[in-house]
Design a protein around this motif. Structure first.
Motif, PDB file in Angstrom:
ATOM      1  N   CYS A 306       0.838  -1.216   0.000  1.00 12.71           N
ATOM      2  CA  CYS A 306       0.000   0.000   0.000  1.00 12.71           C
ATOM      3  C   CYS A 306       0.861   1.249   0.000  1.00 12.71           C
ATOM      4  CB  CYS A 306      -0.902  -0.001   1.234  1.00 12.71           C
ATOM      5  SG  CYS A 306      -1.936   1.471   1.371  1.00 12.71           S
ATOM      6  N   CYS A 308       0.040   4.230   0.922  1.00 13.69           N
ATOM      7  CA  CYS A 308      -0.447   5.305   1.808  1.00 13.69           C
ATOM      8  C   CYS A 308       0.590   5.652   2.876  1.00 13.69           C
ATOM      9  CB  CYS A 308      -1.783   4.917   2.449  1.00 13.69           C
ATOM     10  SG  CYS A 308      -1.692   4.023   3.998  1.00 13.69           S
ATOM     11  N   CYS A 311       1.025   3.143   5.806  1.00 13.61           N
ATOM     12  CA  CYS A 311       1.772   1.908   5.508  1.00 13.61           C
ATOM     13  C   CYS A 311       3.228   2.174   5.170  1.00 13.61           C
ATOM     14  CB  CYS A 311       1.105   1.174   4.343  1.00 13.61           C
ATOM     15  SG  CYS A 311      -0.513   0.503   4.768  1.00 13.61           S
ATOM     16  N   HIS A 337      -5.616   4.942   5.212  1.00 12.60           N
ATOM     17  CA  HIS A 337      -5.323   3.627   4.637  1.00 12.60           C
ATOM     18  C   HIS A 337      -6.564   2.995   3.991  1.00 12.60           C
ATOM     19  CE1 HIS A 337      -4.031  -0.391   3.865  1.00 12.60           C
ATOM     20  NE2 HIS A 337      -5.140  -0.787   4.487  1.00 12.60           N
TER      21      HIS A 337
HETATM   22 ZN   LIG Z   1      -2.018   1.800   3.574  1.00 19.05          ZN
END
Ligand SMILES: [Zn+2]
Ligand SMILES: Nc1cc(N)c2c(=O)[nH][nH]c(=O)c2c1
Length: 374
Positions: A306, A308, A311, A337
């Motif tokens: 991920c 984001c 993460c 997230h």
């Molecule tokens: Zn994430």
């Protein structure tokens, strides 16, 4: 540039289809998931966060914004886009659903629905004309008609009577907003409960009135997944193929996949944002309940795939700590997230449809989000 309301279909795969809807605040690729921004904010996120996670359109709740801060104030301050600093497309619901689910002392009559504010108990009337005026004040790009979302389990007689009123309200909404007003689009909402013939009647009546898009309402109201999918499969093809089809209040990853497979173009649901706040996180390896003790010393990212900020920056141990400590940052990182996950899932779905491999994509996702899981 295309005029607002232009809906161009792209490649399809079975009943699943891709498309592009032009609004006064930009184009929206479909199928699309709309994050819910109830009170003029997607809880805990800034508009810049929404752009970062590639949100293309968000939803605002007419009921809430009418009661607080007031649609006339929002209009005076330049409209909802300027008020909340979001320059992309906004869809507002009509408020009817929140009246039925949040307010007290509701009375339904031909004129509209009268209700008591959940904030201070004051009495209000939502008529078709009023909800159009409110949404015009907010300046949303897509407005929804006033409807009655028939409660799950309603009998045929009640559903039939409600459907007839919803159609009369829809006609009055269209008369109050014949189109063209600052490029604001108006969608009709198909009701009819779990009676397939009533659904067909509702769809036919709305098509006769004519709307810029068509929603399926009255689903995700407590029915079983099997019941939802049965109506979904039967009612979706009744909606014009050349207009956007919107499934209201849906949903979980498996339900988005089922909706796309049926030919739905637009979705909204509080699931990713509400679950973020209760620690349930969506990943491409399945759901993670971040409060579980097993993550207490877990120094790995929530989802290494991920992009984001949560993460890319923090461990599961830290996300768990923030949640257990009820730190405000927990809501923000978890929401960032979850909405990133939904955004990426929908982009992958669009690409799978374009590539003619949507069935394989659906199977891959259902392996981690099984249909029978709650
Ligand atoms: Zn994430
Ligand atoms: N599940 C649902 C969620 C919703 N926001 C709505 C709605 O706004 N209107 N009408 C509906 O039937 C409806 C159903």
């Amino acid at each position: 540039m295309n005029v607002p309301g232009t809906f161009t279909l792209g490649p399809g795969d079975g009943n699943a289809r891709t498309g592009c809807l032009t609004t006064a605040h930009g184009d929206v690729e479909t199928p699309i998931f709309m994050p819910v921004g109830t009170q003029g904010t997607v809880k805990s996120l800034c508009p810049t966060d929404l752009h970062d996670l590639k949100a293309q359109i968000i939803l605002g709740n007419t009921y809430h914004l009418y009661l607080r801060p007031g649609d006339e104030l929002v209009a005076k301050l330049g409209g909802l886009h300027r008020f909340m600093g979001w320059d992309g497309p906004i869809l507002t619901d009509s408020g009817g659903f929140q009246v039925f689910s949040l307010s007290g002392l509701r009375q339904i009559a031909e004129e509209g629905v009268t209700f008591s504010s959940h904030i201070d108990g004051s009495r209000h009337l939502f008529s078709p004309e009023k909800v159009i005026a409110i949404q015009q004040n907010l300046g949303s790009d897509i407005m929804m008609v006033l409807d009655e979302c028939v409660p799950y389990g309603a009998d045929r007689a009640y559903t039939e009577k409600s459907l007839a009123l919803t159609t009369r309200w829809a006609r009055r909404c269209r008369q109050a907003h014949p189109g063209g007003h600052r490029g604001q689009l108006l969608f009709g909402i198909v009701q009819g409960g779990f009676f397939k013939d009533l659904r067909a009647e509702s769809a036919a009546q709305l098509l006769e009135i004519g709307f810029d898009g068509y929603a399926l309402g009255g689903l995700s109201v407590g029915e079983s997944r099997e019941e939802m999918y049965d109506i979904l499969g039967d009612a979706t093809p009744l909606l014009p193929a050349d207009r956007p089809r919107y499934l209201m209040g849906v949903g979980a990853p498996r339900d988005l996949l089922a909706g796309m497979a049926a030919g739905i173009d637009m979705f909204d649901c509080v699931l990713p944002t509400r679950n973020a706040r209760n620690g349930t996180l969506f990943t491409f390896q399945g759901k993670v309940n971040i409060k579980r003790a097993e993550y207490r010393e877990d120094d790995t990212p929530l989802d290494p795939t991920c992009p984001c900020y949560a993460c890319q920056t923090f461990s599961k141990a830290y996300l768990r700590h923030l949640y257990v400590a009820r730190e405000l940052l927990s809501y923000r990182l978890n929401t960032l997230h979850n909405l990133t996950f939904f955004s990426i899932m929908m982009e992958r779905a669009r690409q799978a449809i374009r590539d003619g491999r949507f069935a394989a994509f659906r199977a891959e996702m259902e392996a981690v989000y099984p249909t029978d899981e709650e």
